[in-house]
Scaffold this motif. Structure first.
Motif, PDB file in Angstrom:
ATOM      1  N   GLN A 130     -48.540  -5.224   1.652  1.00  0.00           N
ATOM      2  CA  GLN A 130     -48.076  -6.290   2.535  1.00  0.00           C
ATOM      3  C   GLN A 130     -46.727  -5.953   3.160  1.00  0.00           C
ATOM      4  N   ALA A 131     -45.961  -5.067   2.515  1.00  0.00           N
ATOM      5  CA  ALA A 131     -44.637  -4.714   3.021  1.00  0.00           C
ATOM      6  C   ALA A 131     -44.692  -3.587   4.047  1.00  0.00           C
ATOM      7  N   THR A 132     -45.822  -2.912   4.188  1.00  0.00           N
ATOM      8  CA  THR A 132     -45.908  -1.804   5.135  1.00  0.00           C
ATOM      9  C   THR A 132     -46.429  -2.305   6.464  1.00  0.00           C
ATOM     10  N   PRO A 133     -46.065  -1.754   7.559  1.00  0.00           N
ATOM     11  CA  PRO A 133     -45.160  -0.623   7.730  1.00  0.00           C
ATOM     12  C   PRO A 133     -43.716  -1.043   7.472  1.00  0.00           C
ATOM     13  N   PRO A 134     -42.874  -0.096   7.081  1.00  0.00           N
ATOM     14  CA  PRO A 134     -41.501  -0.459   6.718  1.00  0.00           C
ATOM     15  C   PRO A 134     -40.589  -0.669   7.913  1.00  0.00           C
ATOM     16  N   MET A 135     -41.132  -1.206   8.969  1.00  0.00           N
ATOM     17  CA  MET A 135     -40.325  -1.528  10.150  1.00  0.00           C
ATOM     18  C   MET A 135     -40.153  -3.043  10.225  1.00  0.00           C
ATOM     19  N   PRO A 136     -39.019  -3.479  10.717  1.00  0.00           N
ATOM     20  CA  PRO A 136     -38.797  -4.925  10.871  1.00  0.00           C
ATOM     21  C   PRO A 136     -39.564  -5.458  12.078  1.00  0.00           C
ATOM     22  N   THR A 137     -40.850  -5.673  11.907  1.00  0.00           N
ATOM     23  CA  THR A 137     -41.713  -6.038  13.043  1.00  0.00           C
ATOM     24  C   THR A 137     -41.302  -7.360  13.686  1.00  0.00           C
ATOM     25  N   GLU A 138     -40.883  -8.329  12.882  1.00  0.00           N
ATOM     26  CA  GLU A 138     -40.470  -9.611  13.451  1.00  0.00           C
ATOM     27  C   GLU A 138     -39.193  -9.467  14.275  1.00  0.00           C
ATOM     28  N   ALA A 139     -38.241  -8.667  13.782  1.00  0.00           N
ATOM     29  CA  ALA A 139     -36.992  -8.462  14.519  1.00  0.00           C
ATOM     30  C   ALA A 139     -37.255  -7.708  15.814  1.00  0.00           C
ATOM     31  N   ILE A 140     -38.137  -6.717  15.763  1.00  0.00           N
ATOM     32  CA  ILE A 140     -38.468  -5.958  16.969  1.00  0.00           C
ATOM     33  C   ILE A 140     -39.129  -6.867  18.004  1.00  0.00           C
ATOM     34  N   ALA A 141     -40.030  -7.709  17.551  1.00  0.00           N
ATOM     35  CA  ALA A 141     -40.687  -8.640  18.477  1.00  0.00           C
ATOM     36  C   ALA A 141     -39.661  -9.597  19.089  1.00  0.00           C
ATOM     37  N   GLY A 142     -38.717 -10.063  18.292  1.00  0.00           N
ATOM     38  CA  GLY A 142     -37.669 -10.950  18.809  1.00  0.00           C
ATOM     39  C   GLY A 142     -36.796 -10.249  19.831  1.00  0.00           C
ATOM     40  N   LEU A 143     -36.453  -8.980  19.583  1.00  0.00           N
ATOM     41  CA  LEU A 143     -35.656  -8.231  20.548  1.00  0.00           C
ATOM     42  C   LEU A 143     -36.424  -8.011  21.847  1.00  0.00           C
ATOM     43  N   LYS A 144     -37.713  -7.735  21.731  1.00  0.00           N
ATOM     44  CA  LYS A 144     -38.517  -7.550  22.940  1.00  0.00           C
ATOM     45  C   LYS A 144     -38.556  -8.835  23.757  1.00  0.00           C
TER      46      LYS A 144
END
Length: 156
Positions: A130-144
């Motif tokens: 559940q923790a993979t991928p080790p990228m902050p996907t929510e933060a990246i989506a917010g920045l986009k």
């Protein structure tokens, strides 16, 4: 206007009237050009950002030291808990050795420990997946979303 003694200016004999900037001087906001005012704002903004970064660095350093001490204490607690668990396993084997043979008691306790280890491994595997991928996907989506909002004429 009467001048009252000031306690925080640092100059001996300074008064509050001395500490108030002179608004009629040549460098006052009323006499300054737009360029000078923009330069002041730029300088003050960069100084503010540098000060904020220094403050954040000092705060993170202090928190890092505390976190390191806490992690060390947790590690020490884990070692003692490990030895305590070993003592409990030995006590369980000795307790089962009275009704059954000692080798059978050790085998029963080992089997129970392997069952607990298997359950913990399955739960751990699920959590890691559940923790993979080790990228902050929510933060990246917010920045986009932020970038799309700031782009002129961006389609939403």
């Amino acid at each position: 206007m009467t001048a009252t003694p000031s306690t925080g200016s640092g100059a001996p004999g300074a008064t509050t009237a001395d500490a108030v900037p002179n608004s009629s001087g040549p460098n006052s906001a009323g006499d300054a050009s737009i360029g000078e005012l923009i330069g002041r704002v730029s300088e003050q903004t960069s100084r503010l950002l540098r000060d904020e970064l220094r403050l954040a660095q000092a705060e993170l350093t202090a928190k890092g030291k505390r976190a390191g001490i806490g992690a060390g204490l947790f590690g020490g607690a884990g070692v003692f808990a490990f030895y305590g668990l070993g003592a409990l396993v030995a006590a369980a084997i000795l307790g089962l050795a009275h009704p059954v043979a000692a080798w059978l008691a050790a085998l029963i306790v080992a089997g129970a420990l392997f069952v607990v280890a298997g359950i913990a491994a399955l739960i751990g595997k699920k959590e890691v997946q559940q923790a993979t991928p080790p990228m902050p996907t929510e933060a990246i989506a917010g920045l986009k979303r932020d970038v799309d909002t700031l782009k002129p004429g961006a389609n939403r």
